[in-house]
Design a protein around this motif. Sequence first.
Motif: not given
Length: 293
Positions: A158-162, A170-175, A204-206
């Motif tokens: 799910m995290l990879a799809q998001s 990566l930090k901005a995405a998690l926030l 995107a590297t996830l």
Amino acid sequence: MPELPEVETVRRGLQPAMEGAKILKAEARRKDLRFPFQKDFIARLEGQTVTGLGRRAKYLMADLTSGDVLLMHLGMSGSFRVLDGGANDTPGQFHHPRSEDRAHDHVVFHMSSGRSVVFNDPRRFGYMKIIARNVLEHEPLLKGLGPEPLGNEFDAAMLAQSCFNKKTSLKAALLDQRVVAGLGNIYVCEALYRSHLSPRRLAATLATKKGEPTDHAGRLVNAIHSVLNQAIKAGGSSISDHRLTSGELGYFQHSFQVYDREGEKCQTKGCGGVVRRFAQNGRSTFWCPKCQK
């Protein structure tokens, strides 16, 4: 602002006072907090029993027998105080003491349990809103929220799809609360450190080019689960004025491995690096440039 573990700690602290009890009387001692109270705010509360007290992301949600839900947010400085005769408990934990100035006691619920629940908020960034349960999924405050990070559906896939094809860090995405709900600056820093991923890494590297989760995504999800569960067990981190029901300060800040440790040696075995701080999207980011790649 309180993050998920702090809000969960508050929820657990309020449960004995509110769940299963009737709101005999409600007081709104001013017309607004961050937003104006609804005109029928008091009328829709009084006489209702709280059938359940839940949490969604950083929101507290009290289910009422009427079919309404009382949505509550602590904002920057909000706290609840439970009065039980002479006893005085403040659910939650934060590093600096919450306001004890009674001039900022803005909302009071007098419960049939014999307790009173007081909401204190000096900055008035918190808010409360009553929403009918059958339209809750359309509520603008909740509609765009992503999955709960401790929910069963939140996994590496799910995290990879998001994060698939995201151009942000990566930090901005998690926030981003649309990616995952309830995470804030403290726990994102800690999770990235524990998964040895740089906050500057592209989100995107996830995911692979096909959108499948990489090893990075799996490590990060495990780190998120670990740090949140540890913080909840400790009663929430002690940053920004949070307290436990007992009023004692929390101790999870003593378990921070990177947050607020600028200039200290990296705790990763064999690393030898030094924790650094830099500004990222207006927030302080703490990381080890040597072992977070």
